[in-house]
Design a protein around this motif. Sequence first.
Motif, PDB file in Angstrom:
ATOM      1  N   TRP A  59       0.864  -1.177   0.000  1.00  0.00           N
ATOM      2  CA  TRP A  59       0.000   0.000   0.000  1.00  0.00           C
ATOM      3  C   TRP A  59       0.912   1.242   0.000  1.00  0.00           C
ATOM      4  CZ3 TRP A  59      -4.577  -1.228   3.935  1.00  0.00           C
ATOM      5  CH2 TRP A  59      -5.414  -2.207   3.358  1.00  0.00           C
TER       6      TRP A  59
ATOM      7  N   GLU B 281       0.317   3.669   3.198  1.00  0.00           N
ATOM      8  CA  GLU B 281      -0.973   3.626   3.890  1.00  0.00           C
ATOM      9  C   GLU B 281      -0.960   2.428   4.833  1.00  0.00           C
ATOM     10  OE1 GLU B 281      -4.293   4.751   1.664  1.00  0.00           O
ATOM     11  OE2 GLU B 281      -5.752   3.644   2.874  1.00  0.00           O
ATOM     12  N   ARG B 282      -1.256   2.685   6.083  1.00  0.00           N
ATOM     13  CA  ARG B 282      -1.239   1.641   7.120  1.00  0.00           C
ATOM     14  C   ARG B 282       0.128   0.989   7.239  1.00  0.00           C
ATOM     15  NH1 ARG B 282      -5.513   4.089   8.921  1.00  0.00           N
ATOM     16  NH2 ARG B 282      -7.280   3.998   7.491  1.00  0.00           N
TER      17      ARG B 282
ATOM     18  N   VAL C  75      -3.575   0.340  -3.211  1.00  0.00           N
ATOM     19  CA  VAL C  75      -4.855   0.101  -3.895  1.00  0.00           C
ATOM     20  C   VAL C  75      -5.662   1.385  -4.055  1.00  0.00           C
ATOM     21  CG1 VAL C  75      -5.113  -2.333  -3.316  1.00  0.00           C
ATOM     22  CG2 VAL C  75      -5.882  -0.607  -1.671  1.00  0.00           C
ATOM     23  N   ASN C  76      -5.420   2.347  -3.174  1.00  0.00           N
ATOM     24  CA  ASN C  76      -6.000   3.671  -3.382  1.00  0.00           C
ATOM     25  C   ASN C  76      -5.033   4.426  -4.288  1.00  0.00           C
ATOM     26  OD1 ASN C  76      -8.202   3.266  -1.547  1.00  0.00           O
ATOM     27  ND2 ASN C  76      -6.752   3.559   0.128  1.00  0.00           N
TER      28      ASN C  76
ATOM     29  N   LYS D  62      -9.198  -1.696  -6.887  1.00  0.00           N
ATOM     30  CA  LYS D  62     -10.169  -1.348  -5.850  1.00  0.00           C
ATOM     31  C   LYS D  62     -11.148  -0.400  -6.511  1.00  0.00           C
ATOM     32  CE  LYS D  62     -10.511   1.012  -1.348  1.00  0.00           C
ATOM     33  NZ  LYS D  62      -9.774   1.468  -0.153  1.00  0.00           N
TER      34      LYS D  62
ATOM     35  N   GLU E 213     -14.981   2.895  -0.913  1.00  0.00           N
ATOM     36  CA  GLU E 213     -14.418   4.017  -0.154  1.00  0.00           C
ATOM     37  C   GLU E 213     -14.038   5.181  -1.069  1.00  0.00           C
ATOM     38  OE1 GLU E 213     -11.302   2.020   2.115  1.00  0.00           O
ATOM     39  OE2 GLU E 213     -12.742   1.517   3.662  1.00  0.00           O
TER      40      GLU E 213
ATOM     41  N   ARG F 247     -10.789  -6.514  -6.262  1.00  0.00           N
ATOM     42  CA  ARG F 247     -11.056  -6.637  -4.828  1.00  0.00           C
ATOM     43  C   ARG F 247     -12.546  -6.591  -4.510  1.00  0.00           C
ATOM     44  NH1 ARG F 247      -8.799  -2.805  -1.412  1.00  0.00           N
ATOM     45  NH2 ARG F 247      -8.039  -4.261   0.154  1.00  0.00           N
TER      46      ARG F 247
ATOM     47  N   PHE G  87     -13.726  -5.757  -1.533  1.00  0.00           N
ATOM     48  CA  PHE G  87     -13.920  -4.874  -0.383  1.00  0.00           C
ATOM     49  C   PHE G  87     -14.828  -3.721  -0.822  1.00  0.00           C
ATOM     50  CE2 PHE G  87     -12.120  -1.563   2.609  1.00  0.00           C
ATOM     51  CZ  PHE G  87     -12.608  -2.142   3.756  1.00  0.00           C
TER      52      PHE G  87
ATOM     53  N   LYS H 172     -11.220 -10.333   1.319  1.00  0.00           N
ATOM     54  CA  LYS H 172     -10.615 -10.227   2.648  1.00  0.00           C
ATOM     55  C   LYS H 172     -11.069 -11.395   3.514  1.00  0.00           C
ATOM     56  CE  LYS H 172      -9.782  -5.260   2.921  1.00  0.00           C
ATOM     57  NZ  LYS H 172      -9.885  -4.010   3.718  1.00  0.00           N
TER      58      LYS H 172
ATOM     59  N   ASP I 167     -13.259  -5.954   8.235  1.00  0.00           N
ATOM     60  CA  ASP I 167     -11.985  -5.353   7.854  1.00  0.00           C
ATOM     61  C   ASP I 167     -10.850  -5.712   8.807  1.00  0.00           C
ATOM     62  OD1 ASP I 167     -10.156  -3.861   6.538  1.00  0.00           O
ATOM     63  OD2 ASP I 167     -10.941  -1.912   7.132  1.00  0.00           O
ATOM     64  N   PHE I 168     -10.276  -6.894   8.656  1.00  0.00           N
ATOM     65  CA  PHE I 168      -9.028  -7.239   9.339  1.00  0.00           C
ATOM     66  C   PHE I 168      -9.038  -6.988  10.849  1.00  0.00           C
ATOM     67  CE2 PHE I 168      -7.174  -5.869   5.028  1.00  0.00           C
ATOM     68  CZ  PHE I 168      -7.150  -7.155   4.539  1.00  0.00           C
TER      69      PHE I 168
ATOM     70  N   GLN J 161      -4.110  -9.486   6.128  1.00  0.00           N
ATOM     71  CA  GLN J 161      -3.382  -8.246   6.393  1.00  0.00           C
ATOM     72  C   GLN J 161      -2.221  -8.544   7.339  1.00  0.00           C
ATOM     73  OE1 GLN J 161      -5.108  -4.914   8.674  1.00  0.00           O
ATOM     74  NE2 GLN J 161      -4.663  -3.545   6.976  1.00  0.00           N
TER      75      GLN J 161
ATOM     76  N   GLU K  51      -2.628  -3.129  11.111  1.00  0.00           N
ATOM     77  CA  GLU K  51      -3.492  -1.958  11.242  1.00  0.00           C
ATOM     78  C   GLU K  51      -4.356  -2.009  12.504  1.00  0.00           C
ATOM     79  OE1 GLU K  51      -6.088  -1.322   7.893  1.00  0.00           O
ATOM     80  OE2 GLU K  51      -7.047   0.413   8.826  1.00  0.00           O
ATOM     81  N   TYR K  52      -5.068  -3.106  12.670  1.00  0.00           N
ATOM     82  CA  TYR K  52      -5.985  -3.224  13.808  1.00  0.00           C
ATOM     83  C   TYR K  52      -5.438  -4.157  14.879  1.00  0.00           C
ATOM     84  CZ  TYR K  52      -9.567  -1.036  10.848  1.00  0.00           C
ATOM     85  OH  TYR K  52     -10.293  -0.174  10.052  1.00  0.00           O
TER      86      TYR K  52
ATOM     87  N   HIS L 212      -6.716   4.537  13.688  1.00  0.00           N
ATOM     88  CA  HIS L 212      -7.066   3.205  14.194  1.00  0.00           C
ATOM     89  C   HIS L 212      -6.155   2.673  15.291  1.00  0.00           C
ATOM     90  CE1 HIS L 212      -9.230   2.440  10.098  1.00  0.00           C
ATOM     91  NE2 HIS L 212      -9.862   3.306  10.881  1.00  0.00           N
TER      92      HIS L 212
HETATM   93  C1  BDP Z   1      -8.866  -0.602   5.375  1.00  0.00           C
HETATM   94  C2  BDP Z   1      -7.868   0.490   5.553  1.00  0.00           C
HETATM   95  C3  BDP Z   1      -7.793   1.420   4.381  1.00  0.00           C
HETATM   96  C4  BDP Z   1      -7.689   0.631   3.101  1.00  0.00           C
HETATM   97  C5  BDP Z   1      -8.840  -0.323   2.998  1.00  0.00           C
HETATM   98  C6  BDP Z   1      -8.754  -1.256   1.795  1.00  0.00           C
HETATM   99  O1  BDP Z   1      -8.221   1.206   6.724  1.00  0.00           O
HETATM  100  O2  BDP Z   1      -6.686   2.244   4.584  1.00  0.00           O
HETATM  101  O3  BDP Z   1      -7.659   1.466   2.005  1.00  0.00           O
HETATM  102  O4  BDP Z   1      -8.855  -1.164   4.113  1.00  0.00           O
HETATM  103  O5  BDP Z   1      -8.512  -2.459   2.017  1.00  0.00           O
HETATM  104  O6  BDP Z   1      -8.479  -1.623   6.248  1.00  0.00           O
HETATM  105  O7  BDP Z   1      -8.951  -0.856   0.667  1.00  0.00           O
END
Ligand code: BDP
Length: 681
Positions: free
Chosen positions: A153, A161-162, A203-204, A284, A288, A321, A323, A362, A367-368, A391, A395-396, A530
């Motif tokens: 990421w 990211e993360r 992915v973003n 993705k 989001e 994806r 998600f 996932k 979300d993880f 993951q 992150e979490y 988070h």
């Molecule tokens: C979440 C994250 C975010 C990611 C998203 C993803 O908080 O930053 O962009 O997943 O998987 O866990 O696209």
Amino acid sequence: STADRCWLRYSHQALRTGMELLSSIVVQHSSAVMDSALQEMVYGIKEMRGAEPDICRDPASASGSFVRLAILDEALPEAWTQAGQIQGLNEEGYGIHAVQQDGAVQLYVVGRTDRGVLYGVFHLLRLLQSGADLAALHVLEQPRNRLRMLNHWDNMDGSIERGYAGNSIFFEEGRFVRDDSRIRDYARMLASIGINSVSINNVNVHRTETLLITPEFLPDVARVADIFRSYGITTYLSINYASPITIGDLNTADPLDDRVRAWWKERASDIYSYIPDFGGFVVKADSEHRPGPFTYNRTHAEGANMLGEALRPYGGVVIWRCFVYNCLQDWRDRKTDRARAAYDHFKPLDGQFLENVILQIKNGPMDFQVREAVSPLLGAMPKTNQMLEFQITQEYTGQQKHLCYLVPQWKEILDFDTYTTGEGATVKRAVSGELYRYAHSGITAVVNVGSDDNWTGHTLAQANLYGYGRLTWNPDLTEEEITSEWIHLTFGASADIHRELGAMLAESWRIYESYTAPLGVGWMVNPGHHYGPNVDGYEYSVWGTYHYADCHGIGVNRTVKDGTGYTAQYFPENADLYESLDACPDELLLFFHHVPYTHVLRSGKTVIQHIYDSHFEGVEKVQELILRWSKLEGQMDHERYTGVMSRLEHQLEHAKEWRDVINTYFYRKSGIPDQQGRTIY
Ligand code: BDP
């Protein structure tokens, strides 16, 4: 630094047997991957025995003891090839075989392809590190998953990211890094655990990264792909679905528009002119705030197939994806449920995707989280390629400040029985392609590495990357096997280290779970980054992650009877289990049910007492982690010892914060005191 070599340390002490055998390497074939295999063999041997081995390029003139690296179509001794089984291996498989010849030992590392040889070499080096008896070796191995992938990421400004281990190893200040050495080390590390696919950007996909598929950056992508290729790794890019608008001159990204289709075909042709074995796109879309086919009233199948068609002539794949959920949902409506989203969106599309499209799912429907149910979409689409997404980046799960060894969690998920084709239809068999003979399938994960010296921030988080690789190669390896391998390679053979660190790793995931969000409910973290406790952080927001705690009770009612109906997405064996308040496993109770604080768990405790107890115990267990680690002082280099110790101390402070915030919150909400009379507020 002492931590930067991770598990590729090749310590001198480890080597016990086969010294003479290691003085000569016989290798005839040459290719980029074969040369890497040879280099690794030479390097490992040199580090371990202090002298470089001779290299013999002509097998006919080889005699005495040696290690021979070969691919199967070379002329090999009959005893070996007649063994037969090696012929049946897949193209990444290999055998390692010892032959006694006139008092000498000749060791063959033979792959179906050069990649097999590379994996065989790393296997042999692993064995050498653990002092195995070479004279009796007989190994046959092949990976269970075809795609063994990592997702970065990473953003081109260098941030991740993360990411919790420094900056990107690929990018800085809007361009690629100039010094490749770190990427090369990374490729070696990944090949040593069997990883064969990597996507290098987030992915973003923002503005700059959208340009990665253009001639502006393709030469750089090709440079990275060259490094990876020589270690058997294929390179992928995450793409922006709106690219034809963002960087092209079209005013639409509609997948059924001919101009859009032509635009992507041109990009594919560009990309493959730079990178002939480019892996494909990770996408993705409609998630989001990312663009996707929904904007044009097209389905995800239409959206993905358009890209699939563009990549198909070159053998590329689209990793799409799942998600996908409404991140603007109405929190007042208890019937909407983010957990339902992936299944609701994708299940009806089964059979509509092209053969080079893979759905990336996932592990859980949310979300993880440290604990959540297994995604009911896994295994539920017989006619659509699937891969599983884990993951590794925490992150979490403590953001690599807390110790949280994730192999136990991944094992539970891989062994989860979906019942889709009857008993034994486990997740690992679904994603390996064994259940439905998928054309493409496997496992991917968001990786946890960065520019930090030790790669992963927390030195012990290296175990998560190692364990992930080993599990994707062979999901049947036990947690204990993986743990002891990793400790051995990383810290040596000391019985104390194996005992203490082994116990620390084994317990760490459940410890983290015990002092954070209770009974599968998840979240309760600070919004945005988070990290750290915040019980109502997301409770009155649109993101769809609720616990519904009030003065009477807590939990999300996902039953068919009077909840969101999510349980119906499972096959009956699981659906019935989760639907039933009595049968539902304690650790997922609040994921599936809303109950009063006085509800009695299967353990015999009330929900509220469980919350208190597990939070007090969690902190005590972190104290035990510190005690165990302190026993290892002097048994390893100071740098790694103190690095880990300072993270454990931070973890303890932070676990106390979690304990106090969570316990106080629930004491105030419920008004029910702790049976043991401990101080809560
Ligand atoms: C979440 C994250 C975010 C990611 C998203 C993803 O908080 O930053 O962009 O997943 O998987 O866990 O696209």
